[in-house]
Design a protein around this motif. Sequence first.
Motif, short mmCIF file in Angstrom:
data_model
loop_
_atom_site.label_atom_id
_atom_site.label_comp_id
_atom_site.label_asym_id
_atom_site.label_seq_id
_atom_site.Cartn_x
_atom_site.Cartn_y
_atom_site.Cartn_z
N GLN A 16 0.83 -1.20 0.00
CA GLN A 16 0.00 0.00 0.00
C GLN A 16 0.86 1.25 0.00
N GLU A 17 1.94 1.26 0.80
CA GLU A 17 2.83 2.41 0.83
C GLU A 17 3.46 2.63 -0.53
N THR A 18 3.87 1.54 -1.19
CA THR A 18 4.50 1.67 -2.51
C THR A 18 3.53 2.25 -3.51
N GLU A 19 2.27 1.78 -3.47
CA GLU A 19 1.28 2.30 -4.41
C GLU A 19 1.01 3.78 -4.17
N GLU A 20 0.93 4.19 -2.89
CA GLU A 20 0.69 5.60 -2.58
C GLU A 20 1.87 6.47 -3.03
N LEU A 21 3.08 5.97 -2.80
CA LEU A 21 4.26 6.73 -3.24
C LEU A 21 4.33 6.84 -4.75
N THR A 22 3.92 5.75 -5.44
CA THR A 22 3.94 5.78 -6.89
C THR A 22 2.95 6.79 -7.43
N LEU A 23 1.75 6.82 -6.82
CA LEU A 23 0.74 7.77 -7.26
C LEU A 23 1.20 9.21 -6.98
#
Length: 432
Positions: A423-430
């Motif tokens: 989830q953290e990776t997805e938020e950072l990517t966005l």
Amino acid sequence: MLGLSDERKSFLDLVRKSEPRKLRAAEALAFFDDKQDDTTLALIKRRFANPESFRVFQVNILKKIISRRATAYQTPPIRTFQGWDQTAALDLYQSANIDAVLKRASKLTKLLKTTALQVVWTEPHGLQVRVLTPNILDAEWSDPEHPERLVVTHAASNPANTTYADWTATTYQRRNANGHPIPTPGNAGAMNPYGVLPFVPLFDRLPDADFFLPGGDDLIGAQKALNVGLTNLWRAVELQSHGQAVAKGLPIGDPIATGPDKVILLPKDGEFAYAAPNTPIPDILEALEFLMRSTASTNDCTADVLDLSKTAESGSARAAQRIDLKEARLDDIALWRGYERRLFEVIKRVVNTHRPGTIPEAATVRADFTELQDNLTESEVLANLKERAEIGISSPVDALMTLNPDGYATREDAYRALLSRKQETEELTLGL
């Protein structure tokens, strides 16, 4: 029935006739714990008048070889308790530091061939497990795996203050240095409160008839020879690494000042020079290296385990070198599985005696000893994990628990951690 004097005589015969065996075990234990200087000086003294002028050195090949061979607890086993709460069981084992105790016990058993675990209960600490070595242990047996009597020596700096703990399945008696019983408060009948010996005998191999197994003399002899050789080597370095001043034609007794800023005035036909000694240092080094290599080889270790000149190797190369140890490890694990079961039964009896009902009587334990792990590089570990995931025998959860085994108590904890990171990776990517 034996009279008191006969009983004392029998007891004293038991603990005194075993002194040579105990002294050998004490020496081996001291060598393992890096206490070798006194023995080396005693060996030097046999050949030289002034041993105190020698510098004593040691390279502990004994500890190195024993540590390499005692692999059963290189990684703690996974214990599964049946009939008892798993969390409560693991908490009890952790509070008693069982893994650390058994790791040392495995090494000392490999060294001394016979040791024992004693399960004790103390206030306020509770359960404790202690490793007993042959230098403080005596036994009577018909079946060495199930002795009828064990005597533990509690040595004192003054031998007159030495005491003994004398155990059978039904009796427990403290004795003084002369074998006289010492009254135990609250136990006037000298009864064993557990109804069993609170010990687990440990053997490096299955015993045939003897409780105290022989073996290990080659390692002790090699360590002594190496220590004496190293001491003689340094003696040769000190005495023969510098040239010897030689003068001819000078008056006897006249001091000669030497140095790069000094001028030596010689009479006619006088001579002054430095004679180079015929040093045996290379020969001594070659002999010591041969001793170390041959000792390693005859103890199921590859000869280069003690080679200080080798360059760094990959984990795969080191794995290939340890093939000779794998069969010995399997033999060890077969023994230690049984010792784990016996230890749990004794723990159950001792704990329930002092805290009734803590461990269900029907509870059992199964110890799963993991495969021997190689010291792989980080890239090798990641490559192996990736390959295992690709063929479907592991998941990212397994990878996370492998990389950080102490970070997650359960697979569920590791799974939740992975979801959080995803989830953290997805938020950072966005956010990018």
